[in-house]
Scaffold this motif. Structure first.
Motif, short mmCIF file in Angstrom:
data_model
loop_
_atom_site.label_atom_id
_atom_site.label_comp_id
_atom_site.label_asym_id
_atom_site.label_seq_id
_atom_site.Cartn_x
_atom_site.Cartn_y
_atom_site.Cartn_z
N LYS A 133 -2.57 8.41 -6.14
CA LYS A 133 -2.90 9.77 -5.72
C LYS A 133 -2.38 10.79 -6.73
O LYS A 133 -3.04 11.78 -7.01
N HIS A 134 -1.21 10.53 -7.30
CA HIS A 134 -0.70 11.43 -8.33
C HIS A 134 -1.56 11.37 -9.58
O HIS A 134 -1.79 12.39 -10.24
N VAL A 135 -2.04 10.18 -9.93
CA VAL A 135 -2.94 10.05 -11.08
C VAL A 135 -4.22 10.84 -10.82
O VAL A 135 -4.71 11.56 -11.69
N PHE A 176 -9.17 3.88 -6.31
CA PHE A 176 -9.05 3.67 -4.87
C PHE A 176 -9.18 2.21 -4.46
O PHE A 176 -9.31 1.90 -3.28
N GLU A 177 -9.12 1.28 -5.40
CA GLU A 177 -9.24 -0.14 -5.08
C GLU A 177 -8.10 -0.63 -4.19
O GLU A 177 -8.28 -1.54 -3.41
N ILE A 178 -6.94 -0.04 -4.33
CA ILE A 178 -5.78 -0.47 -3.53
C ILE A 178 -5.99 -0.20 -2.04
O ILE A 178 -5.36 -0.82 -1.19
N ASP A 179 -6.90 0.70 -1.71
CA ASP A 179 -7.18 0.99 -0.30
C ASP A 179 -7.77 -0.21 0.44
O ASP A 179 -7.73 -0.26 1.66
N ARG A 180 -8.29 -1.16 -0.30
CA ARG A 180 -8.82 -2.38 0.35
C ARG A 180 -7.73 -3.12 1.11
O ARG A 180 -8.02 -3.84 2.06
N PRO A 214 -13.26 1.60 -0.61
CA PRO A 214 -13.02 2.53 -1.73
C PRO A 214 -14.28 3.32 -2.08
O PRO A 214 -15.38 3.00 -1.65
N ILE A 215 -14.08 4.35 -2.86
CA ILE A 215 -15.19 5.19 -3.31
C ILE A 215 -16.14 4.35 -4.15
O ILE A 215 -15.72 3.46 -4.89
N THR A 216 -17.42 4.62 -4.04
CA THR A 216 -18.41 3.85 -4.79
C THR A 216 -18.19 3.95 -6.29
O THR A 216 -17.62 4.93 -6.78
N TRP A 250 0.83 -1.20 0.00
CA TRP A 250 0.00 0.00 0.00
C TRP A 250 0.87 1.25 0.00
O TRP A 250 0.61 2.20 -0.72
N MET A 251 1.94 1.26 0.79
CA MET A 251 2.81 2.44 0.84
C MET A 251 3.54 2.67 -0.47
O MET A 251 3.80 3.80 -0.85
N MET A 252 3.87 1.59 -1.18
CA MET A 252 4.58 1.74 -2.44
C MET A 252 3.67 2.28 -3.55
O MET A 252 4.09 3.07 -4.37
N PHE A 253 2.43 1.82 -3.57
CA PHE A 253 1.57 2.15 -4.69
C PHE A 253 0.57 3.27 -4.41
O PHE A 253 0.00 3.83 -5.33
#
Length: 141
Positions: free
Chosen positions: A24-26, A112-116, A122-124, A16-19
């Motif tokens: 967020k930049h995208v 925001f799928e990586i937040d899982r 993630p956002i709907t 999560w920290m790497m990606f």
């Protein structure tokens, strides 16, 4: 067993920290490009030469956004005038002093799928980033 659990949790946290900075930049870049395009369309549409934002301008905007990697068919435009007149008609441009408001939106596309990985929801799926701008028409008949 405890070592395996610590390893799995640590690995998930490292991933999560790497990606997370990447997505967020995208997100920030897409939002900035969308706002820049909103400002540009308003600048051109409200100029003394036009006084409207028509379908041709919106299609050209989609092409410019596609150059930044966005899917043009997903961009939505909402053009309104502050006096209730149509702001998209080339045959009847808005007179000077009439406000043209443009809202553009684009979906987040699973950014925001990586937040899982860390347990965040993630956002709907139907959520969209939005930009808004308003400019007074300078068109003089």
């Amino acid at each position: 067993m405890r070592n395996i659990l610590v390893f799995v949790l640590f690995a998930a946290m490292v991933c999560w920290m790497m990606f997370s900075p990447i997505y967020k930049h995208v997100l920030i870049a897409r939002q900035a490009v969308l706002q820049q395009e909103t400002d540009y369309l308003l600048e051109v549409g409200a100029s003394g030469s036009y006084g409207y934002i028509d379908a041709v301008m919106m299609e050209q905007s989609r092409e410019r956004l596609a150059a930044f990697g966005m899917r043009p068919e997903l961009v939505r435009f909402e053009v309104t005038a502050d006096n209730g007149l149509a702001a998209t008609e080339p045959t009847s441009p808005l007179p000077r002093g009439t406000g043209i408001m443009l809202k553009m939106s684009y979906p987040y596309e699973n950014l925001f799928e990586i937040d899982r990985l860390i347990g965040l929801e993630p956002i709907t799926e139907g959520s969209r980033m939005r930009t808004l701008g308003m400019k007074m028409s300078e068109y003089m008949p």
